[in-house]
Design a protein around this motif. Structure first.
Motif, PDB file in Angstrom:
ATOM      1  N   ASN A 193      50.260  -8.195  -1.355  1.00 17.46           N
ATOM      2  CA  ASN A 193      48.902  -8.526  -1.799  1.00 17.46           C
ATOM      3  C   ASN A 193      48.157  -9.351  -0.755  1.00 17.46           C
ATOM      4  O   ASN A 193      46.955  -9.158  -0.539  1.00 17.46           O
ATOM      5  N   PHE A 194      48.873 -10.253  -0.096  1.00 14.71           N
ATOM      6  CA  PHE A 194      48.254 -11.088   0.943  1.00 14.71           C
ATOM      7  C   PHE A 194      47.749 -10.214   2.093  1.00 14.71           C
ATOM      8  O   PHE A 194      46.603 -10.366   2.550  1.00 14.71           O
ATOM      9  N   ILE A 195      48.588  -9.288   2.550  1.00 17.35           N
ATOM     10  CA  ILE A 195      48.201  -8.393   3.649  1.00 17.35           C
ATOM     11  C   ILE A 195      47.069  -7.463   3.210  1.00 17.35           C
ATOM     12  O   ILE A 195      46.131  -7.196   3.969  1.00 17.35           O
ATOM     13  N   PHE A 196      47.142  -6.988   1.965  1.00 20.40           N
ATOM     14  CA  PHE A 196      46.110  -6.106   1.415  1.00 20.40           C
ATOM     15  C   PHE A 196      44.745  -6.795   1.472  1.00 20.40           C
ATOM     16  O   PHE A 196      43.758  -6.214   1.944  1.00 20.40           O
ATOM     17  N   LEU A 201      41.448  -5.905   3.778  1.00 14.57           N
ATOM     18  CA  LEU A 201      40.404  -5.283   2.974  1.00 14.57           C
ATOM     19  C   LEU A 201      39.009  -5.453   3.574  1.00 14.57           C
ATOM     20  O   LEU A 201      38.248  -4.482   3.696  1.00 14.57           O
ATOM     21  N   ILE A 202      38.666  -6.672   3.973  1.00 13.02           N
ATOM     22  CA  ILE A 202      37.315  -6.933   4.492  1.00 13.02           C
ATOM     23  C   ILE A 202      37.062  -6.220   5.813  1.00 13.02           C
ATOM     24  O   ILE A 202      36.067  -5.494   5.955  1.00 13.02           O
ATOM     25  N   PRO A 255      41.770   1.095  -9.687  1.00 11.99           N
ATOM     26  CA  PRO A 255      41.392  -0.141  -8.992  1.00 11.99           C
ATOM     27  C   PRO A 255      42.150  -0.318  -7.683  1.00 11.99           C
ATOM     28  O   PRO A 255      43.161   0.346  -7.432  1.00 11.99           O
ATOM     29  N   LEU A 256      41.644  -1.216  -6.862  1.00 10.90           N
ATOM     30  CA  LEU A 256      42.368  -1.606  -5.650  1.00 10.90           C
ATOM     31  C   LEU A 256      43.743  -2.111  -6.049  1.00 10.90           C
ATOM     32  O   LEU A 256      43.897  -2.781  -7.082  1.00 10.90           O
TER      33      LEU A 256
END
Length: 420
Positions: free
Chosen positions: A10-13, A17-18, A108-109
């Motif tokens: 989740n941290f890497i995602f 993402l931005i 969703p993401l």
């Protein structure tokens, strides 16, 4: 261990993402439209879902998978509430268009808080992943919400398997959360079993795409042709293949000056680029979008610049080529033209549809081609031998018919799981 891996994932995602979104906004017109399409759904802003029956949530990646699960939905919708999600814009639009489900949304993401939120909103009794869909946060959220998970029509190409195998230490804990995997072939079953170290129950049920309804209800007269016309269709072509089709067309015209060719690029966003190729090669063409029902096209080379017409075009063709197969893109679905009894040409790169292409070759309904000259030679050969043309098409249909039955087996397994 899964909690730590999920946190890192989740941290890497979020970290990526931005910048990924900015790249899409600046450089990709195609994916820019995807990015903003029903954006709230990507962030789990779903409407409340009123449960009146047990609920089956089916998730597909794109249009092809949504179409493939239609026969399954037809057999489940009377007994269960159906939620259908997709990743792509085209898949989402089609899912809503068919009006066979109780709820439709984009997935969703894959961030745990978002996935957890939609599981609590939908409260499914069974969650179904179609083909190769593996999402870490989704699978973990299903487990935490005590939702049973199945994979149907499980497919894993050699390239995909190689990539997942390199990250097996990461994926194994999440794939192991799937309760049952229904694979298309023995090879696919072995790959899923290896990735999960054999923890889910894996069954080979065949390919549900053979069981689709292929009644296009199109007539040649709708397109301005009759039984005397020769029609060759190149469907779902990728970059590099449009030039190959143009070169083949120029060769074919030497023997068949009136041959009609439909060229349908895989991505409509590439139409402008294909137009430039046609102009450069001095090919007069008609746009499918300018055609009126029953009228003849102004040119015998028709560029398909609209979405959703390829099935109808396949059905009225004499010979078809499926793209993404001469260039190394894994190929496209050869079942679609074969189901209409058409000889199917494809290149050597059919990794995404390996079993389908091998079955067609085995039944002498599919023919491998290497380049423009080879396409022209194979088409000329069949057109000069009408019996061969007819027989090859019949063989293609026999290949499709021989593989049917996966939907019944899949539905049976679904009902066993949900009624447990």
């Amino acid at each position: 261990m899964p909690k730590i891996l999920l946190f890192i994932y989740n941290f890497i995602f979020i970290l990526l993402l931005i910048p990924a979104s900015l790249v899409i906004l600046i450089f990709s017109n195609k994916y820019r439209k995807e990015l903003f399409f029903k954006l709230p759904e990507r962030f789990a802003f779903w409407k409340p879902f009123n449960k009146t029956k047990k609920t089956v949530w089916i998730h597909c990646s794109s249009l092809g998978e949504v179409r493939a699960v239609e026969p399954i939905i037809d057999k489940l919708k009377d007994d269960y509430a159906i939620v259908l999600t997709a990743i792509t814009k085209t898949g989402r639009i089609y899912a809503e268009k068919i009006k066979k489900t109780d709820y439709v949304s984009l997935l969703p993401l894959d961030l745990y808080p978002l996935m957890n939120k939609v599981f609590k909103t939908i409260k499914p009794d069974l969650f179904i992943l179609v083909e190769t869909e593996l999402w870490a946060s989704l699978l973990y959220a299903a487990e935490k919400n005590k939702v049973q998970v199945m994979t149907v029509n499980g497919r894993m190409s050699s390239g995909t398997f190689s990539a997942y195998k390199k990250m097996k230490f990461f994926w194994e804990p999440f794939v192991s959360l799937i309760g049952v995997i229904l694979a298309r072939s023995d090879e696919d079953a072995e790959r899923f079993a290896h990735l999960s170290s054999g923890k889910p129950a894996v069954f080979v049920t065949g390919n549900i795409k053979y069981d689709r309804d292929f009644s296009a209800n199109a007539k040649r007269e709708n397109f301005g042709f009759d039984s005397k016309n020769i029609i060759f269709t190149a469907g779902s072509t990728r970059d590099g293949e449009e030039q190959i089709i143009v070169d083949a067309y120029n060769e074919l015209r030497a023997k068949h000056p009136d041959i009609a060719v439909f060229l349908a690029p895989r991505h409509i966003a590439k139409i402008a680029k294909v137009k430039e190729i046609l102009k450069k090669n001095k090919v007069n063409y008609s746009l499918f979008s300018s055609h009126k029902d029953g009228e003849k096209f102004e040119s015998n080379f028709i560029l398909v610049d609209v979405f959703g017409k390829l099935q109808s075009i396949y059905s009225i063709s004499d010979i078809c080529f499926v793209g993404g197969s001469i260039v190394n893109k894994g190929g496209q679905n050869p079942i679609e033209p074969a189901a209409y009894g058409k000889p199917v040409l494809f290149g050597m790169h059919m990794d995404n549809f390996k079993s389908e292409s091998e079955t067609l070759v085995k039944y002498n309904g599919g023919i491998k081609v290497f380049d423009a000259k080879d396409i022209a030679d194979k088409v000329n050969m069949m057109l000069s031998q009408k019996d061969l043309l007819l027989k090859t098409g019949q063989n293609a249909l026999k290949a499709v018919e021989s593989q049917k039955g996966a939907v019944e087996m899949t539905v049976q397994k679904i009902k066993e799981k949900i009624n447990g």
